[in-house]
Design an enzyme around this catalytic site. Structure first.
Site, mmCIF file in Angstrom:
data_model
loop_
_atom_site.group_PDB
_atom_site.id
_atom_site.type_symbol
_atom_site.label_atom_id
_atom_site.label_comp_id
_atom_site.label_asym_id
_atom_site.label_seq_id
_atom_site.Cartn_x
_atom_site.Cartn_y
_atom_site.Cartn_z
ATOM 1 N N GLY A 9 0.907 -1.228 -0.008
ATOM 2 C CA GLY A 9 -0.030 0.232 -0.187
ATOM 3 C C GLY A 9 0.817 1.253 0.039
ATOM 4 N N PHE A 14 0.555 6.484 4.816
ATOM 5 C CA PHE A 14 1.531 5.866 5.706
ATOM 6 C C PHE A 14 2.556 5.252 4.729
ATOM 7 C CE2 PHE A 14 -1.686 4.700 9.076
ATOM 8 C CZ PHE A 14 -2.119 5.903 9.516
ATOM 9 N N SER A 138 -4.878 -0.666 14.401
ATOM 10 C CA SER A 138 -5.420 0.532 14.410
ATOM 11 C C SER A 138 -6.098 0.425 15.926
ATOM 12 C CB SER A 138 -6.699 0.524 13.705
ATOM 13 O OG SER A 138 -7.629 1.559 13.932
ATOM 14 N N TYR A 151 -14.259 -3.374 10.230
ATOM 15 C CA TYR A 151 -13.199 -2.409 10.483
ATOM 16 C C TYR A 151 -12.360 -2.768 11.649
ATOM 17 C CZ TYR A 151 -9.221 0.675 10.022
ATOM 18 O OH TYR A 151 -7.857 1.184 10.310
ATOM 19 N N GLY A 182 -4.505 6.110 15.788
ATOM 20 C CA GLY A 182 -5.917 6.760 15.929
ATOM 21 C C GLY A 182 -6.136 7.457 14.865
ATOM 22 N N LEU A 183 -6.405 8.709 15.210
ATOM 23 C CA LEU A 183 -7.009 9.563 14.019
ATOM 24 C C LEU A 183 -5.810 10.170 13.114
ATOM 25 C CD1 LEU A 183 -9.305 11.564 12.770
ATOM 26 C CD2 LEU A 183 -8.536 13.212 14.483
ATOM 27 N N THR A 186 -4.959 10.858 6.404
ATOM 28 C CA THR A 186 -4.583 10.222 5.081
ATOM 29 C C THR A 186 -5.853 10.171 4.316
ATOM 30 O OG1 THR A 186 -5.284 8.119 5.931
ATOM 31 C CG2 THR A 186 -2.896 8.739 6.351
HETATM 32 C C1 8X3 Z 1 -8.372 4.536 11.567
HETATM 33 C C2 8X3 Z 1 -8.755 4.795 12.908
HETATM 34 O O1 8X3 Z 1 -10.472 5.807 14.239
HETATM 35 O O2 8X3 Z 1 -10.904 5.465 12.019
HETATM 36 O O3 8X3 Z 1 -7.533 3.233 11.606
HETATM 37 O O4 8X3 Z 1 -10.969 3.548 13.361
HETATM 38 S S1 8X3 Z 1 -10.408 4.984 13.142
#
Ligand code: 8X3
Length: 270
Positions: A9, A14, A138, A151, A182-183, A186
């Site tokens: 990716g 990232f 994540s 997810y 986290g936030l 991207t």
């Molecule tokens: C992305 C973080 O907060 O959208 O992996 O789940 S969140």
């Protein structure tokens, strides 16, 4: 001697930042992504085909990933690091309204694609008794939130798979790290919101989110620690993000849930 990093990716976010960070230190890069033209531009920027080997593959394609990463050409054929970065979030509907295609896309990329890449690269690392697998998990794999259903579950898989890999690898010098951002600003949210760039931009507005270069720097740090040190997992949030209280609503209360902060849910009774 120049080292080699494989980044899945790598066309954006990232992945691209990590490729740039390591290339700046003289590492060779193997870069995979579906968007081959973006990889070509990245390779051009980072020194051309002698420095960057590009693979225009879809991580969901088991045969293509196994073939491409299992038989890398010299001098890219002994990767020191694999960064399992390819992944996506698609949709935030409640489970009963989610699109099964979205769920499958997340499982196929975040879970199965990561497995294909790992399985292709790992035997060589074990045989050489050196290497480092850096998985992109994540905060969603650790902390549940409404709409995070598959997810988050796919990232919980990444967390446990990373730990189990280390259990298998005990007795070797191969390291495994699960990074849990986290936030982050991207393309992730643009895709999650089905191309709604405005909604994604609003999400980051004023939040001072993590940027790809932050994650690339952390990957660079965990990889460059002394070889006897293994960072098992690391959770990373911007200073503007933290946990919310658990919501409580009466059954049948007809509550509406409004996402006013990323991953922080405020429920109101109507
Ligand atoms: C992305 C973080 O907060 O959208 O992996 O789940 S969140």
């Amino acid at each position: 001697m120049s080292k080699t990093i494989v980044v899945t990716g790598a066309s954006a976010g990232f992945g691209a930042a990590t490729a740039r960070r390591f290339a700046a230190d003289g590492w060779r890069v193997v870069a995979t992504a579906r968007r081959r033209e973006r990889l070509e531009a990245l390779a051009e920027e980072l020194g051309g085909p002698d420095r960057v080997h590009i693979l225009g593959i879809d991580m969901r394609d088991r045969a293509a990933v196994t073939e491409a990463l299992g038989s890398l050409p010299a001098p890219f054929d002994e990767p020191d690091v694999l960064v399992n970065n390819a992944g996506l979030g698609r949709g935030m509907e409640p489970a009963w309204e989610s699109d099964l295609d979205d769920w499958e896309a997340m499982v196929d990329t975040n879970v199965k694609g990561l497995l294909y890449a790992t399985r292709a690269v790992l035997p060589g690392m074990v045989a050489r008794d050196r290497g480092h697998i850096v998985d992109l998990g994540s905060t969603a794999g650790r902390w549940p939130y409404p709409g995070g259903n598959v997810y988050g579950a796919s990232k919980a898989f990444v967390a446990q798979f990373s730990r189990n890999l280390r259990a298998d690898l005990l007795g070797t010098r191969v390291r495994v790290t699960n990074l849990e951002p986290g936030l982050c600003e991207t393309e992730f949210s643009v895709h999650r919101f089905r191309g709604d760039a405005e909604r994604a931009a609003e999400l980051y507005q004023g939040k001072d989110p993590i940027v790809p270069e932050d994650v690339a720097e952390i990957i660079h740090w965990v990889v460059h620690l002394p070889p006897h040190v293994n960072i098992n997992a690391m959770e990373i949030m911007p200073v503007t993000q933290a946990w919310g209280a658990l919501p409580v609503t009466p059954l049948g209360g007809g509550h509406i849930t409004i996402m006013i902060e990323y991953s922080v849910i405020h429920s109101f009774i109507v």
